[in-house]
Design an enzyme around this catalytic site. Structure first.
Site, short mmCIF file in Angstrom:
data_model
loop_
_atom_site.label_atom_id
_atom_site.label_comp_id
_atom_site.label_asym_id
_atom_site.label_seq_id
_atom_site.Cartn_x
_atom_site.Cartn_y
_atom_site.Cartn_z
N CYS A 1 0.78 -1.24 -0.14
CA CYS A 1 -0.02 0.01 -0.07
C CYS A 1 1.03 1.30 0.01
O CYS A 1 1.58 1.54 -1.10
CB CYS A 1 -1.05 -0.04 1.11
N HIS B 1 -3.79 -5.90 1.16
CA HIS B 1 -3.40 -5.92 2.58
C HIS B 1 -4.13 -7.49 2.80
O HIS B 1 -5.10 -7.78 2.19
CB HIS B 1 -4.33 -5.08 3.66
#
Length: 479
Positions: free
Chosen positions: A325, A422
């Site tokens: 991310c 994630h």
């Protein structure tokens, strides 16, 4: 409602354990936290985001996480400002001094969520934030006594004996509270006791006498709490052992660091969380750049620690890097934020390890997804939670394929990888394949089963040491 005599006294874990205990007794139970402040968040079934602790508590209840479980989430972006998320969606970025003016309007949203949860459950266990002893925050409060008063809830106060001064924690809270708020507290719990709880019998009686509240028990230290996903960056821990050395720098705005938790279960992997001011170890096999709530801010922070130099040396020695991310965004050439979405408008040079650029934008992607890892063909599930769009030549070598959509990027030599997804390592088969690429045989441990087992053990621990029957009787007092 469970409130704390201070921050980080173990409220989140206690609520998770009580939720599992209530579920084991056959009750339909739900967790609730009116206002949370955390950069460690989870994507919900209804397409929003809530604090990671409430997602774990939902698991303890045996239900999917929902935005009603944490209607107001504050995600710090700077020392004085935070993103304000209401019912799972970003509504503003506010300075701390301006947020107070928003609270009266937010209380309505909070009570709406609580009413919906309560209508669909036998029991709702509410977690406070910080401490009600912060009486300077009592006007317009929506996190502790302000909410307890509005919802008509009995409160149990938790003190942390491990940090010392627990008698002062509990009795001092009683002294500073307004009498009406103090009367709402119906008892206390002493948490994190190391050794024989009987040795605290005199202290326990002194608290009862001086505070005028009954005790519901002393909870001994629960070492298996480390097996549960943590929400507070203060709780990041390393698991140093022989094997593949995975290092992760602890950024100033680190987010979703529980991505690494499944790796910590593997006996052939050493996961080291590197604090500020400490160089990245030269013998690391893999460096993971974690998520961040402020990518450009944390790029500056990373460089201030000299970690950019350490990382360049790691790559020269043939080491591999995975950016998750915000960490993926840092690996590129530039991070551009013309609209000032995460701070002051501007552009920051990236680390230049991937040939991509990231442009920040106002839209936030929140989605649970199933994807195929391009390198192994393995299916993984996880979630996206980010602002910004990343493009560039290295995107021609995606890390994942999401229903035909290329996601992430990999360098030409395959040693630098980045992805927005994630939760990768919670997928047991993918984790095994990934570690095999480093010559490490995975243990075969199921991460999900480990978390479930830890929740069951926590519930049994609380049943053994707390008056759970007495706590549940308090719930009948909620109007």
């Amino acid at each position: 409602m469970i409130q704390g005599a201070g921050s980080n006294v173990g409220k989140s874990a206690l609520v998770a354990g009580l939720c599992r205990a209530a579920r084991n007794r056959g009750l339909a139970v739900r967790p609730f936290k009116p206002q949370n402040m955390s950069n460690n968040a989870a994507v919900t079934a209804d397409g929003g985001e809530i604090g990671r602790a409430q997602a774990l508590q939902a698991m303890a209840c045996g239900v999917a996480p929902h935005t009603d479980m944490n209607p107001v989430l504050l995600k710090p972006e700077t020392d004085i400002g935070a993103q304000v998320v209401v019912h799972g969606k970003r509504v503003a970025t506010a300075r701390a001094r301006d947020y107070g003016a928003m609270k009266p309007a937010l209380l309505g949203a909070v009570l709406e969520s609580y009413a919906r949860l309560r209508a669909g459950a036998d029991l709702v266990i509410v977690e406070g934030a910080g401490s009600p002893a912060e009486i300077n925050l009592r006007p317009r409060d929506i996190a502790n006594m302000g909410f307890a008063e509005a919802a008509g809830l009995p409160v149990v106060l938790v003190g942390d004996i491990d940090r010392g001064g627990v008698i002062a924690q509990v009795v001092g809270t009683r002294v500073v509270l307004d009498p009406a708020d103090a009367a709402r507290i119906r008892g206390f719990v002493i948490n994190k006791f190391r050794g024989d709880p009987a040795l605290f019998a005199d202290g326990y009686r002194m608290i009862e006498a001086r505070a005028g509240w009954p005790g519901f028990g002393v909870v001994p230290w629960f070492p298996d709490a480390a097996r549960l996903p943590a929400e507070d960056a203060l709780d990041v821990v390393s698991t140093r052992r022989e094997g593949l050395k995975v290092v992760c720098p602890v950024l100033s705005r680190i987010a979703n660091f529980d991505d690494l938790d499944p790796l910590k279960l593997e006996p052939g992997v050493s996961v080291e969380m590197i604090p500020p001011g400490t160089p990245l170890p030269g013998d690391a096999g893999l460096v993971i750049l974690p998520g961040s709530k402020s990518t450009r801010g944390d790029l500056a922070f990373l460089r201030a620690q000299g970690w950019d130099v350490d990382l360049a040396g790691h790559v020269r020695r043939g080491g591999r890097v995975l950016g998750l991310c915000g960490g993926y965004q840092m690996l590129g050439r530039r991070v551009i934020d013309e609209g000032g979405v995460e701070g002051e408008p501007g552009e920051t040079p990236g680390l230049g390890l991937l040939d991509v650029d990231t442009a920040m934008g106002p839209e936030k992607r929140l989605e649970r997804v199933s994807a195929r890892h391009v390198g192994t063909g393995r299916t993984v599930t996880g979630y996206e939670m980010h602002i910004g769009r990343t493009e560039g030549p290295d995107r021609a070598r995606p890390f994942l394929d999401i229903a035909g959509r290329a996601e992430g990027a990999v360098s030409a030599d395959g040693r630098i990888m980045g992805t927005y997804l994630h939760g990768l390592f919670a997928e047991d088969a993918f984790r095994a394949d990934f570690l095999n690429g480093f010559g490490v045989a995975a243990s075969g441990t199921s991460y999900g089963a480990e978390v479930e087992a830890a929740l069951d053990a926590l519930a049994a621990h609380l049943e053994a040491h707390l008056d759970v029957d007495g706590l549940l009787r308090l719930a009948a007092e909620a109007r």
